[in-house]
Design an enzyme around this catalytic site. Structure first.
Site, short mmCIF file in Angstrom:
data_model
loop_
_atom_site.label_atom_id
_atom_site.label_comp_id
_atom_site.label_asym_id
_atom_site.label_seq_id
_atom_site.Cartn_x
_atom_site.Cartn_y
_atom_site.Cartn_z
N ASP A 74 7.39 41.47 35.77
CA ASP A 74 6.87 40.58 37.05
C ASP A 74 5.75 39.60 36.75
O ASP A 74 5.37 39.78 35.41
CB ASP A 74 6.41 41.46 38.16
CG ASP A 74 5.83 40.68 39.29
OD1 ASP A 74 6.62 39.72 39.60
OD2 ASP A 74 4.72 41.12 39.78
N LYS B 116 -2.00 13.22 46.01
CA LYS B 116 -2.15 14.07 44.95
C LYS B 116 -0.72 14.69 44.73
O LYS B 116 -0.07 14.83 45.67
CB LYS B 116 -2.98 15.06 45.05
CG LYS B 116 -2.65 16.09 46.00
CD LYS B 116 -3.80 17.24 46.19
CE LYS B 116 -3.20 18.32 47.31
NZ LYS B 116 -4.49 19.27 47.71
N ASP C 225 8.26 33.82 42.45
CA ASP C 225 7.64 32.31 42.33
C ASP C 225 8.69 31.49 41.94
O ASP C 225 9.58 31.46 41.53
CB ASP C 225 6.47 32.49 41.41
CG ASP C 225 5.12 32.69 42.15
OD1 ASP C 225 5.25 33.32 43.35
OD2 ASP C 225 4.07 32.99 41.31
N LYS D 194 16.32 41.36 40.82
CA LYS D 194 15.90 42.02 39.62
C LYS D 194 16.21 43.21 38.98
O LYS D 194 16.52 43.18 37.91
CB LYS D 194 14.02 42.11 39.94
CG LYS D 194 13.35 41.15 40.32
CD LYS D 194 11.83 41.57 40.51
CE LYS D 194 11.12 40.38 40.79
NZ LYS D 194 9.64 40.68 40.86
N GLU E 11 -4.49 24.89 45.98
CA GLU E 11 -5.19 24.14 47.15
C GLU E 11 -6.48 24.50 47.39
O GLU E 11 -7.61 23.91 47.31
CB GLU E 11 -4.49 23.90 48.26
CG GLU E 11 -3.19 22.92 48.16
CD GLU E 11 -2.92 22.13 49.43
OE1 GLU E 11 -2.88 22.88 50.48
OE2 GLU E 11 -2.98 20.93 49.29
#
Length: 1307
Positions: free
Chosen positions: A397, A565, A681, A800, A501
């Site tokens: 992971d 940005k 992710d 997975k 952020e």
């Protein structure tokens, strides 16, 4: 099949749609939906004994020994007492049963802990506290802030505006950024009114339970109206409620039906490859045993037919035996009993003890103990240790395993200048560590105390009112979607959808631009102590195509500005042509940042004309309300206004890795271990981490991106990648192509293929779904396994597990999965070895794992040290054990030819009983628990030593055959040398010694000494324990032998000890000892010679490495190499926006904001105000140290704290480092200094004299016009001034100013 599957399997197959009513248990019970109780244990009090015995007798050896026990109960064929088998068998079953009971008891405890968690359930109009396991489908439950979500719920209402609920999904997908869920308007009206909630009787129809975390479809029927339900209205089990005081939810799926449990995978019984091999070898030994018994039985039949008939007078056949053939049949089973020691039951007892001992080493290893949270390494399973020495593939992971999931503002580039590095006195960049001096943010009362930055020049630029620097941090404080929370004034907490952020806004906060409050129309920022309220006119939201976000704000002065940005590849195309030179400098800095694995982001701005903006905002409103083509129209408007931007600079954020991750990955790669990262992710984030932890690098030939949206696209991308890596793999003559063209239902093992270079592969979750289909999985595994590194992003927990299962299916390799969250549980259960990291995402992974520890870096020690040692020890044990038992047992076989095949044993029965139990058990256990070919330090320095374990070189079928042949050879020596030595032999006094008992004693003495010498040859690492066990076992043998063969024992137990006087009569003869010595020499000499010649003539890679280590030990250890501070890279790391698309629109709508007491929007904050006058540097003096670069390190002379130069910096100060002298100005220009030719400090102007201590020969000086502060005396490091500034904001910049003026380096 587990009990759970037996119970629920049929129901799951039948359920195609779920139907339920709120607050109606009677209606819902008719469907027999699962309740919220979970069960991971295998046994209960009543089923333990039968189920555990059933499992244990599935092991072939246990069934074999049970069969032997039955044979020994038959008098006609039993040649040994029944208890010789019963006692060891019961012992083995008891030890294994106790261990299984303890493991299952721990699972029961875990289940009980989860099932007994409290939750508030709405029952009969009242909230009652219930246990999780009593919650049922259709119940309405109340959750509060930081509660775990009990089951899969339909969100009904919450405390937040518009019934929004913030959740953290770390245990589902590994992401810790907050996600927003929103209830239907019709249910949001229920609020927390218990009466309305009790009367709520909505009916839900939805899909059957499944494992799709990102998908849910259903309808809610309420008062005759139907409302669509989707995943945005669901709270899934495993999530955590954040920033929401309370919420109510309707249970849709409970317990095993929840999506978390659907993704958790099945608990499988894990066995090592050596266990599986031993099962095969046991079958081979059984066949060999049967062959030997058959030969001896046939021999008995022939002998009885030809010879035995004539001996019936004094050797009559047993009762019931009336023919030679029947006698041979009975002798077959008698020899099965006698020769059963070729597979002794003590083998399995010893194996369990060895595994248990090596597990304790892992538990006791201080080098795998993490003191910060008091977490030792733990071997949760004691049956898989040697498998740790054979790992070929690691599936890891990312979040919480490789990374700490902490984002840190590390560096930045502003107006062409790079900030963030720290330099030493010689101007060389130094590594930042815990001893490096941090920037002092005490001048800012709103600063985050946890924020750390080390480059003092950046804070000086802020204090000098540098315009680009101010604009840079103003952008960071305005351009984001962060929500502030200020429960008490000055205590700010930022809730960010993206941790990136949060890091950027926190950085701006500490450097003096504090994002303080937000409304749908305004953003409040405290800039350098002054509160300013900006009008928020538009948020140009982020999406995966734009890869940027912008805000348009109006300052209090009325200026309109767009701040933007985003990824540099996108923003560079939008810059004004005047930024070319700055763009080149910034690009150079970006390359440096990316080379260090930092996540970069470019920032830019644009001043807008009011007339143009009015026209643009009108068109924006029209586009945002369009019914058709809304997204396309908005995108065109965004592109229009985001042009001709002015570049400000770039940021570099570090996604902090776990300590030692890059070094661990590098070491494991040298051990030929392939690492696959499986993460939830997004792609850009995963690739960034791949580069930062040295998984991916610029030396690779290529990194393939597989992101096809159809099955054909994915197939083409995989084939193109394979074609580039190995063009020959598409030829008809390719071995694998030929192998798979043959029709066979049995899964085929794909041999390892070598690519023509080093490659990496990145595949997204939706592409992986196609690649895991039956017709593509072979292409995926062939392509991926040729790559050095594989990264799978946006994958579900089930995917997975499927990836791990795919590699297990097609590759003959041992796999290991490592993770720290509930989303990793299925992967951990599927892999051969599961490792859990006790991290920030709970303990679910640890509870499902086989081994656990606190940091990823401990993995290299677990594998390269403990795993490798365990594998080598187990292999040595098995080789020796099979050898000694073949040598022991086959002597009976040869003796059969000289005893009329009568099933007569060679040895004394007591020797047979004690041989494996006492005489040879401790030496082999000592070797198997303490042996090591090299110590742990060399094991880590030479990871190549790990490779033989992956290839299973130390124990396999070939090695077993060699042990078998060596045992056969030794048994021949051990029978025929004593036989020849005893044949017609006379004692020195003329008496005969050639009797059965003397021969038996001599044979067993030869055997025991030979196997003791053999274990000495096999031992690489001698300890006191080894010496004691070997010599002690021999001593015990002779002590027991002389005792049992004594006159006293014979007189007491005449029938049990018939070998009276044999020991003293036989072992006192010199020719007996000469024969014993000859037997030892003939048994051992071939082994020594073979090993020597093999090492010299055909050394293995391990032999070569061991030779290097042997040579290295003779030399002093080399100095440890300096850590490389920076790696070059041409690749730039893109900034990973993690927040949801559309969150900007949510902020602008104000639906996610609760009315609060307004923050004061007037007035200013100044550190010079009376309120803060006594809190800053006005009281605490700051040490100022200047050092001549040529000065030697030594003492630093410090001026007493009460003797100060009082000064205040005013605007108009010349830039330091250029021409012109620095000016230290006070109310009346207190001091002007310059550097003279003699490197002294000259006071040019002093309107108010102040005392200052000097040193060296000059003694004390006053700061008067023209006075000199002399150069430091030789041998002194430099000088130091203590000073105070009345203006707290500009305190530290002057230290650099004076240092620059004097030519000194600041430390």
């Amino acid at each position: 099949m587990s009990l759970f599957e037996l119970k629920f399997g049929k129901k799951k197959l039948k359920e195609e749609e779920r139907q339920l009513q709120a607050n109606n248990r009677d209606f819902n019970l008719q469907f027999e939906y699962a309740n919220n109780s979970i069960k991971t244990s295998k046994y209960n009090f009543f089923t333990f004994l039968p189920l555990n015995l059933f499992e244990q007798f599935q092991r072939i050896a246990n069934a074999y020994f049970l069969f032997l026990l039955i044979l020994q109960l038959i008098p006609q064929i039993s040649s040994l007492a029944w208890f010789t088998t019963v006692v060891p068998l019961v012992l083995v079953l008891a030890v294994s049963g106790v261990k299984d009971a303890i493991d299952d008891f721990n699972r029961h405890k875990s289940d009980k802990h989860v099932n007994n968690r409290p939750v508030q359930v709405l029952i009969n109009g009242m909230l009652k506290e219930q246990k999780w396991m009593n919650v049922q489908v259709g119940d309405i439950i109340k959750l509060e802030n930081n509660n775990f979500v009990t089951a899969d719920l339909l969100l009904l209402s919450s405390s937040e505006p518009h019934s929004l609920t913030y959740i953290e999904t770390a245990e589902l997908d590994g992401e810790t950024n907050l996600k927003v869920k929103q209830a239907l308007t019709v249910t949001a009206e229920l609020g927390e009114d218990l009466q309305k909630l009790t009367e709520f009787n909505g009916e839900v129809r939805c899909e059957a339970p499944n494992n799709k975390l990102d998908k849910f479809t259903g309808t809610l029927t309420l008062r005759g109206e139907k409302y669509a339900l989707d995943n945005e209205k669901m709270l899934l089990r495993g999530c955590t409620i954040r920033n929401t005081e309370w919420c109510f939810g309707l249970v849709i799926y409970a317990g095993p039906d929840t999506k978390l449990m659907q993704n958790s995978g099945k608990t499988t019984f894990k066995r090592t490859s050596i266990d599986r091999l031993m099962n095969v070898l046991v079958l081979v030994i059984f066949a060999f045993l049967g062959l030997m018994c058959l030969i001896l039985a046939i021999g008995n039949g022939i002998w009885e037919h030809d010879k035995g008939y004539y001996f019936q007078v004094y050797l009559p056949w047993a009762e019931g035996v009336n023919s030679a053939s029947y006698s041979g049949f009975l002798m077959f089973w008698s020899y099965v009993i006698i020769l059963n020691t070729v597979v002794p039951i003590s083998l399995y007892v010893s194996v369990e003890i060895i595994r248990l001992g090596n597990s304790f080493y892992i538990d006791w290893d201080r080098k795998m103990y993490y003191p910060l949270n008091d977490t030792p390494a733990q071997a949760r399973t004691t049956t898989l240790n040697e498998e740790l020495g054979q790992i070929k593939y690691i599936f890891s992971d990312k979040t919480g395993t490789l990374t700490q999931n902490i984002m840190c503002f590390n560096k930045c580039s502003i107006n062409g200048k790079s900030y963030g590095d720290v330099y030493d006195m010689s101007g060389q960049r130094v590594e930042i560590n815990e001893n490096t001096e941090k920037v002092d943010f005490s001048y800012n009362p709103l600063a985050d105390p946890k924020f750390a930055f080390y480059d003092h020049s950046l804070v000086e630029a802020v204090k000098l009112n540098d315009v680009p620097t101010h604009r840079f941090f103003r952008l960071l404080s305005l351009c984001h979607t962060v929500m502030p929370e200020e429960k008490k004034e000055g205590s700010l907490v930022y809730q960010a959808q993206s941790p990136d952020e949060g890091a950027l806004v926190t950085a701006a906060r500490n450097f003096g631009f504090v994002f303080r409050a937000r409304t749908p129309e305004t953003i409040t920022v405290v800039e350098m102590g002054e509160t300013k309220v900006y009008k928020l006119l538009a948020i140009l939201d982020f999406n995966n195509v734009r890869k940027r976000m912008s805000v348009i704000v109006q300052s209090p002065e009325g200026d309109l500005t767009l701040y933007c940005k985003g990824a540099d590849t996108i923003l560079y195309e939008l810059l004004n042509s005047s930024c070319e030179s700055l763009k080149e400098e910034t690009t150079e800095h970006l390359n440096e940042f990316a080379g260090e694995g930092l996540r970069t982001l470019v920032v830019a701005y644009k001043n807008l004309e009011k007339d143009y903006f009015q026209d643009w905002i009108r068109r924006h409103h029209e586009a945002s309300t369009a019914l058709e083509g809304r997204e396309e129209k908005l995108s065109e408007l965004y592109e229009e206004i985001e042009k001709d931007l002015m570049l400000l600079g770039a940021t570099a954020i570090e996604d902090k890795l776990q300590d030692g991750v890059p070094q661990t990955i590098e070491t494991l790669a040298k051990a030929n271990i392939k690492i696959w990262v499986l993460t939830g992710d997004k792609q850009e984030t995963a690739v960034n981490i791949g580069y930062s932890c040295n998984l991916l690098n610029d030396d690779m030939e290529d990194v393939f991106i597989i992101d096809g949206s159809t099955s054909d696209d994915v197939l083409n991308e995989l084939r193109n990648a394979r074609k580039k890596m190995k063009p020959d793999s598409f030829l008809d003559s390719d071995e694998i192509n030929i192998q798979f063209e043959k029709s066979s239902k049995k899964p085929k093992i794909i041999p390892d293929e070598q690519a023509n270079g080093v490659y990496g592969l990145v595949i997204t979750g939706h592409s992986l779904a196609y690649a895991l289909e039956g017709n593509l999985e072979l292409e995926l595994v062939r392509t991926a396994c040729m790559c050095k590194v594989v990264i799978c992003c946006r994958v579900t927990p089930l995917q997975k597990a499927q990836v791990v299962e795919l590699v297990k299916k097609y590759k003959k390799a041992v796999t290991l999965a490592i993770g720290d969250g509930a989303n990793d549980v299925s992967m951990i259960k599927t892999a051969h070895i599961g490792v859990g990291i006790s991290g920030q995402e709970g303990m679910q992974a640890v509870l499902s794992s086989d081994f656990s520890f606190a940091q990823f870096r401990y993995l290299q020690r677990l594998l390269l040290v403990h795993g490798r040692w365990s594998y080598i020890r187990m292999c040595k044990f098995l080789k020796y054990f099979f050898y000694k038992n073949f040598a022991f047992t086959l002597v009976h076989f040869w003796y059969g030819f000289f005893s009329g095949f009568s099933a007569q044993t060679v040895y004394d029965e007591w020797f047979i009983t004690l041989y494996n139990l006492v005489y040879t058990s401790l030496p082999v256990l000592g070797m198997s628990l303490f042996d090591q070919d090299v110590d742990d330090r060399w094991s880590m320095l030479f990871p190549q030593l790990y490779v033989p374990g992956q290839q299973n070189l130390y124990f396999n079928k070939v090695v077993f055959v060699k042990c078998m042949l060596q045992g056969i050879y030794s048994s021949l020596i051990l029978f025929f040398i004593p036989y020849g030595a005893m044949y017609n032999t006379m004692r020195s006094d003329g008496k005969a010694i050639a009797d059965y008992q003397s021969f038996a004693l001599m044979a067993q003495t030869c055997l025991l000494i030979v196997v003791s010498v053999q274990i000495g040859l096999d031992t690489s690492y001698w300890t006191v324990v080894n010496q004691f066990f070997i010599w002690g076992s021999l001593s015990v043998y002779f002590a027991i032998t002389f005792t049992m063969y004594s006159d006293g024992m014979y007189l007491i137990f005449t029938a049990s000890f018939p070998f009276v006087g044999t020991a003293r009569n036989t072992l006192s003869q010199p020719n007996v000892w000469l024969a014993i010595f000859l037997s030892i020499t003939l048994c051992v000499l071939p082994v020594v010679g073979f090993r020597f010649l093999k090492t010299q003539l055909k050394p293995t890679p391990s032999d070569k490495v061991l030779l290097k280590i042997k040579e290295a030990k003779k030399r002093p250890p080399p100095p440890s190499p300096k850590r490389r501070l920076r790696r070059t890279s041409t690749r730039r790391s893109g900034y990973a926006f993690s927040h949801q698309h559309g969150f900007g629109a949510l902020i602008m709508s104000g639906r996610n904001m609760r009315p609060k007491s307004p923050f004061a929007t007037t007035g200013t904050f100044s550190p010079n105000s009376d309120k803060y006058k006594h809190k800053g540097l006005a009281v605490q003096p700051q040490p100022f140290r200047c050092f001549d670069s040529s000065a030697e390190a030594g003492l630093v002379h410090r001026i007493p704290a009460w003797q100060m130069v009082w000064a205040q910096l005013v605007e108009g100060l010349p830039a330091f480092g250029g021409s012109g002298d620095p000016c230290l100005c006070g109310v009346s220009a207190v001091v002007r200094v310059k550097k003279t030719a003699s490197s002294s400090l000259c006071v040019e102007e002093n309107h108010e004299e102040s005392p200052l201590y000097g040193w060296g020969a000059a003694g004390r000086h006053s700061l008067q016009h023209g006075s000199l502060i002399p150069e430091p005396a030789r041998g002194q490091a430099g000088f130091a001034l203590d000073y105070r500034w009345l203006c707290m904001l500009y305190s530290s910049c002057c230290s650099h100013a004076i240092a620059a003026a004097l030519g000194f380096q600041l430390r």
